[in-house]
Design an enzyme around this catalytic site. Sequence first.
Site, short mmCIF file in Angstrom:
data_model
loop_
_atom_site.label_atom_id
_atom_site.label_comp_id
_atom_site.label_asym_id
_atom_site.label_seq_id
_atom_site.Cartn_x
_atom_site.Cartn_y
_atom_site.Cartn_z
CG HIS A 149 -4.89 5.65 6.23
ND1 HIS A 149 -4.57 4.47 6.85
CD2 HIS A 149 -3.78 6.43 6.29
CE1 HIS A 149 -3.31 4.52 7.26
NE2 HIS A 149 -2.81 5.69 6.94
CE LYS A 171 -2.97 3.98 3.07
NZ LYS A 171 -1.87 4.62 2.31
#
Length: 270
Positions: A157, A161
């Site tokens: 990600h 995040k």
Amino acid sequence: MSDLRLVLVGAAGRMGRMLTQVIPDTLGLRLVAALEGETAPTLGADSGAAFGQGSNGVIVTCDVSAALSQADVIVDFSRPEATVGIAQAAAKNKVAHIIGTTGLTEQDLEKIAIAAKDTVIVRSGNMSLGVNLLAVLVERAAKALGPAWDAEIIEMHHRQKVDAPSGTALLLGEAVARGRNIELSAHSVRGRDGITGPRSPGEIGFASLRGGTVIGDHSVILAGAGERLVLSHHAEDRGIFARGALAAALWTRGKSPGLYSMADVLGLSS
């Protein structure tokens, strides 16, 4: 049939902003409140104008009680501590609750399950159609191949995040565990480092990568003797999660209280 009145929680977040853009184009839903925390800089602003759309007349507020008083369904991509409180308030007010929040603890999930006795809750670590179909395929593959095939889940990600493994990775880990008829918590292995020794039979391994602007890449590797099966999903547009969450919101109409998943929404539950 009248539109469902929708409250958006975590309106200023990445998913909140995307939902603000998508909701006006979704038949059957009408945004009536946008919630943020008490210290949010956007409090009092028009949620459409503040989050990339034209003015929509829905003011960003932190007043949960007022928002719930006019709601049929809540869509929630916020923080675990906020989501648990919203779930309890939604249950008290009989308002359906769509939960896309990740990073929830076992204690959080227990509280959400209790709340689901009094209202409809749809919770998923990922709201996309593709990911939830992937989870079904992973469960079936894990069941067919058994624990002799090693299971590893890799996710990547964007650099911002804050939780790991991702909610989607855990969703896929649960799919492996269901296929093997075991508990994920008893077989999950995260963050190997140093002299770890040989891999133990039955482990479900996780590896989390962070960097750049990656929306979400997930792969489940099932490794046997002399062969590997890799099942993957790559998200290219954050809108897939928003559209899935809104489909879940529409699905709640007329449903009995209970804790549901996106597999239920999409008719993929076993």
